[in-house]
Design a protein around this motif. Structure first.
Motif, mmCIF file in Angstrom:
data_model
loop_
_atom_site.group_PDB
_atom_site.id
_atom_site.type_symbol
_atom_site.label_atom_id
_atom_site.label_comp_id
_atom_site.label_asym_id
_atom_site.label_seq_id
_atom_site.Cartn_x
_atom_site.Cartn_y
_atom_site.Cartn_z
ATOM 1 N N THR A 95 0.850 -1.102 0.072
ATOM 2 C CA THR A 95 0.127 0.082 -0.087
ATOM 3 C C THR A 95 0.802 1.146 0.248
ATOM 4 O OG1 THR A 95 -1.699 -1.100 1.169
ATOM 5 C CG2 THR A 95 -1.784 1.071 1.211
ATOM 6 N N TYR A 96 0.693 2.318 -0.929
ATOM 7 C CA TYR A 96 1.529 3.411 -1.098
ATOM 8 C C TYR A 96 0.297 4.469 -0.909
ATOM 9 C CZ TYR A 96 4.616 0.187 -2.876
ATOM 10 O OH TYR A 96 5.710 -0.896 -3.094
ATOM 11 N N ILE A 97 0.799 5.543 -0.138
ATOM 12 C CA ILE A 97 -0.139 6.788 0.337
ATOM 13 C C ILE A 97 0.570 7.793 -0.287
ATOM 14 C CG2 ILE A 97 -1.172 7.986 2.142
ATOM 15 C CD1 ILE A 97 -1.739 5.232 3.441
ATOM 16 N N ALA A 98 -0.109 8.744 -1.040
ATOM 17 C CA ALA A 98 0.232 10.090 -1.329
ATOM 18 C C ALA A 98 -0.621 11.042 -0.485
ATOM 19 C CB ALA A 98 0.296 10.427 -2.960
ATOM 20 N N SER A 99 -0.087 11.433 0.780
ATOM 21 C CA SER A 99 -1.069 12.320 1.619
ATOM 22 C C SER A 99 -1.066 13.859 1.091
ATOM 23 C CB SER A 99 -0.209 12.377 2.831
ATOM 24 O OG SER A 99 0.803 13.023 2.838
ATOM 25 N N TRP A 100 -1.851 14.382 1.867
ATOM 26 C CA TRP A 100 -2.161 15.881 1.511
ATOM 27 C C TRP A 100 -0.801 16.785 1.673
ATOM 28 C CZ3 TRP A 100 -4.123 19.634 -0.473
ATOM 29 C CH2 TRP A 100 -4.131 21.089 0.025
ATOM 30 N N GLU A 101 -0.277 16.576 2.997
ATOM 31 C CA GLU A 101 1.216 17.270 3.091
ATOM 32 C C GLU A 101 2.044 17.056 2.048
ATOM 33 O OE1 GLU A 101 -0.579 16.463 7.348
ATOM 34 O OE2 GLU A 101 -0.428 15.392 5.644
ATOM 35 N N PHE A 102 2.131 15.789 1.685
ATOM 36 C CA PHE A 102 3.028 15.509 0.455
ATOM 37 C C PHE A 102 2.883 16.019 -0.548
ATOM 38 C CE2 PHE A 102 3.946 12.541 -2.993
ATOM 39 C CZ PHE A 102 5.144 12.590 -3.090
ATOM 40 N N SER A 103 1.721 15.868 -1.100
ATOM 41 C CA SER A 103 1.467 16.630 -2.308
ATOM 42 C C SER A 103 1.597 18.138 -2.315
ATOM 43 C CB SER A 103 -0.207 16.363 -2.770
ATOM 44 O OG SER A 103 -0.847 17.074 -2.010
ATOM 45 N N CYS A 104 1.293 18.878 -1.107
ATOM 46 C CA CYS A 104 1.683 20.268 -1.095
ATOM 47 C C CYS A 104 3.135 20.397 -1.192
ATOM 48 C CB CYS A 104 1.202 20.541 0.384
ATOM 49 S SG CYS A 104 -0.688 20.870 0.326
ATOM 50 N N ALA A 105 4.000 19.895 -0.300
ATOM 51 C CA ALA A 105 5.317 19.903 -0.496
ATOM 52 C C ALA A 105 5.969 19.601 -1.593
ATOM 53 C CB ALA A 105 5.876 19.075 0.710
ATOM 54 N N SER A 106 5.285 18.725 -2.491
ATOM 55 C CA SER A 106 5.970 18.400 -3.760
ATOM 56 C C SER A 106 5.203 19.135 -5.073
ATOM 57 C CB SER A 106 5.737 17.043 -4.096
ATOM 58 O OG SER A 106 6.096 16.038 -3.295
ATOM 59 N N SER A 107 4.711 20.293 -4.582
ATOM 60 C CA SER A 107 3.928 21.228 -5.860
ATOM 61 C C SER A 107 5.064 21.546 -6.719
ATOM 62 C CB SER A 107 3.261 22.463 -5.166
ATOM 63 O OG SER A 107 4.285 23.218 -4.375
ATOM 64 N N LEU A 108 4.396 21.888 -7.998
ATOM 65 C CA LEU A 108 5.552 22.538 -8.977
ATOM 66 C C LEU A 108 5.136 23.778 -9.443
ATOM 67 C CD1 LEU A 108 4.510 19.374 -11.356
ATOM 68 C CD2 LEU A 108 6.473 19.709 -9.614
ATOM 69 N N PRO A 109 6.136 24.529 -9.925
ATOM 70 C CA PRO A 109 6.072 26.111 -10.188
ATOM 71 C C PRO A 109 4.738 26.298 -11.039
ATOM 72 C CG PRO A 109 8.340 25.172 -10.583
ATOM 73 C CD PRO A 109 7.363 23.887 -10.143
ATOM 74 N N TRP A 110 4.193 27.485 -10.851
ATOM 75 C CA TRP A 110 3.116 27.978 -11.699
ATOM 76 C C TRP A 110 3.707 28.016 -13.256
ATOM 77 C CZ3 TRP A 110 -1.626 26.667 -10.672
ATOM 78 C CH2 TRP A 110 -1.927 26.902 -9.237
ATOM 79 N N SER A 111 4.985 28.439 -13.401
ATOM 80 C CA SER A 111 5.476 28.580 -14.565
ATOM 81 C C SER A 111 5.592 27.289 -15.371
ATOM 82 C CB SER A 111 6.974 28.968 -14.574
ATOM 83 O OG SER A 111 7.916 28.079 -13.807
ATOM 84 N N PHE A 112 5.524 26.127 -14.643
ATOM 85 C CA PHE A 112 5.573 24.754 -15.283
ATOM 86 C C PHE A 112 4.077 24.767 -15.705
ATOM 87 C CE2 PHE A 112 3.857 20.572 -14.976
ATOM 88 C CZ PHE A 112 4.889 19.925 -16.028
ATOM 89 N N CYS A 113 3.183 24.907 -15.030
ATOM 90 C CA CYS A 113 1.745 24.763 -15.372
ATOM 91 C C CYS A 113 1.488 25.812 -16.589
ATOM 92 C CB CYS A 113 0.839 25.012 -14.068
ATOM 93 S SG CYS A 113 -0.934 25.128 -14.225
ATOM 94 N N ASP A 114 2.010 26.681 -16.755
ATOM 95 C CA ASP A 114 1.610 27.597 -17.948
ATOM 96 C C ASP A 114 2.380 26.955 -19.387
ATOM 97 O OD1 ASP A 114 0.660 29.553 -16.394
ATOM 98 O OD2 ASP A 114 2.378 30.699 -15.916
ATOM 99 N N GLN A 115 3.340 26.280 -19.044
ATOM 100 C CA GLN A 115 4.130 25.575 -19.984
ATOM 101 C C GLN A 115 3.180 24.324 -20.424
ATOM 102 O OE1 GLN A 115 8.002 23.929 -18.975
ATOM 103 N NE2 GLN A 115 8.109 22.848 -21.099
ATOM 104 N N TRP A 116 2.980 23.685 -19.226
ATOM 105 C CA TRP A 116 2.106 22.409 -19.440
ATOM 106 C C TRP A 116 0.864 22.570 -20.413
ATOM 107 C CZ3 TRP A 116 -1.895 20.634 -15.851
ATOM 108 C CH2 TRP A 116 -2.321 19.310 -15.977
ATOM 109 N N LEU A 117 0.244 23.538 -19.860
ATOM 110 C CA LEU A 117 -1.301 24.063 -20.605
ATOM 111 C C LEU A 117 -0.998 24.789 -21.869
ATOM 112 C CD1 LEU A 117 -3.204 25.197 -17.342
ATOM 113 C CD2 LEU A 117 -3.268 22.678 -18.392
ATOM 114 N N ALA A 118 0.085 25.179 -22.369
ATOM 115 C CA ALA A 118 0.261 25.850 -23.538
ATOM 116 C C ALA A 118 0.336 25.115 -24.734
ATOM 117 C CB ALA A 118 1.469 26.996 -23.236
ATOM 118 N N GLN A 119 0.645 23.764 -24.694
ATOM 119 C CA GLN A 119 0.889 22.902 -25.619
ATOM 120 C C GLN A 119 -0.381 23.153 -26.500
ATOM 121 O OE1 GLN A 119 3.186 18.947 -24.426
ATOM 122 N NE2 GLN A 119 1.870 19.621 -22.597
ATOM 123 N N CYS A 120 0.052 22.957 -27.893
ATOM 124 C CA CYS A 120 -1.110 23.216 -29.031
ATOM 125 C C CYS A 120 -1.652 21.786 -29.280
ATOM 126 C CB CYS A 120 -0.731 23.734 -30.151
ATOM 127 S SG CYS A 120 0.022 25.447 -30.020
#
Length: 317
Positions: free
Chosen positions: A187-212
């Motif tokens: 069993t493997y658990i991705a907890s709430w605090e883990f996901s927060c601590a592993s957040s990605l830069p908003w600049s990456f989000c912009d790049q990710w969503l800018a794909q055509c």
């Protein structure tokens, strides 16, 4: 082929997790069971079909699961995902609910695992009601799983729904308790605090969503509500560390797809508090081993974020 069963409550991050799985050529999704959670079950079913349509994968069977928690009052996360769960973006031509399978979600999940003993990885990104019902109906179900990856719970009593509780566990504490108590597969658990601590830069989000691509355009539209919420001052107070793009469910899915992303896990017994006035739904992490539980869960602590970003980019291509 890596065989997956996915149990979800399709909101924005569940949609992202589905796309992650579908972008991997060596993965076969045997089925998707839907559960109450981010939005009412009818919306979850419609949202799941919408995502599969965008990905041109309506061949994957989708099943109706539980619309209510076992005992708790139902609640949703419309403030983050939108009232419909996908950012309240109208769909002029939604897939018909007639595409849904007739068999109930927990039964279909068990049947698929029985047909493929020791081969199926179960990824759960919703309240755990369907899993709890499955193991109650078929007590040996969990012994035939290859592994369970779930997003839920918290490790430092830091809540995002109640003072001490993460949404998926708070939405059905009894189900979470049953799953953590009964399931003895890896069993493997991705907890709430883990996901927060592993957040990605908003600049990456912009790049990710800018794909055509059609997928990126769809994702950009449905994430607008959740992004606005995530960048608000109130939300920034809720998270434990890191400020940026936090696709909670994708951490569990990505780890299931490629275990090498988990750079460090901590093995420890866990349970769920059911009776506390302020702590109901909180995940209990038993470092002192007072619970005397043989089964230990793998709590994710450190992730390969560079590889994770590459997987996310590919998922929208």
């Amino acid at each position: 082929m890596k065989k997956l069963w996915v149990d979800l409550d399709t909101g924005v991050d569940d949609a992202q997790a589905i796309m992650l799985a579908l972008s991997r050529p060596n993965v076969e999704i045997l089925g998707i069971s839907c559960c109450h959670g981010n939005t009412p079950l009818k919306n979850v079913l419609q949202n799941t079909l919408r995502v599969l349509k965008v990905c041109e994968r309506l061949d994957i069977p989708v099943y109706k699961g539980c619309k209510l928690p076992l005992l708790a009052r139902k609640q949703h996360a419309s403030d983050y995902h939108g009232k419909d769960g996908l950012g309240d973006v109208p769909d002029p031509d939604p897939p018909s609910l007639d595409l849904l399978q007739k068999k109930k979600g927990p039964d279909a999940m068990v049947e698929a695992v029985k047909k493929n003993p020791g081969e199926v990885t179960l990824v759960a990104t919703a309240p755990l009601t369907n899993l709890a019902v499955a193991v109650q109906l078929y007590p040996s179900f969990h012994t035939k799983l290859k592994a369970l990856f779930l997003m839920g719970g918290n490790i430092n009593s830091r809540g995002n729904t109640t003072v001490c509780g993460e949404f998926n566990f708070v939405a059905d504490p009894e189900a979470a308790y049953i799953v953590l108590d009964r399931f003895t597969c890896p069993t493997y658990i991705a907890s709430w605090e883990f996901s927060c601590a592993s957040s990605l830069p908003w600049s990456f989000c912009d790049q990710w969503l800018a794909q055509c691509t059609v997928k990126a355009e769809f994702m950009k539209k449905i994430t607008e509500v959740s992004r606005k919420r995530a960048q608000s001052q109130d939300y920034q107070k809720e998270i434990t560390s890191g400020q940026g793009f936090n696709s909670c469910d994708c951490y569990a899915m990505a780890a299931a797809l490629d275990e090498s992303l988990m750079l460090h896990n901590e093995q420890v017994a866990v349970s769920v508090e059911l009776e506390g006035a302020l702590t109901r739904g909180m995940m209990v992490v038993d470092y002192m081993e007072l619970l005397k539980k043989k089964h230990k869960a793998n709590i994710m602590k450190k992730f390969d974020l560079e590889k994770f970003q590459k997987m996310l980019l590919k998922s929208l291509q």
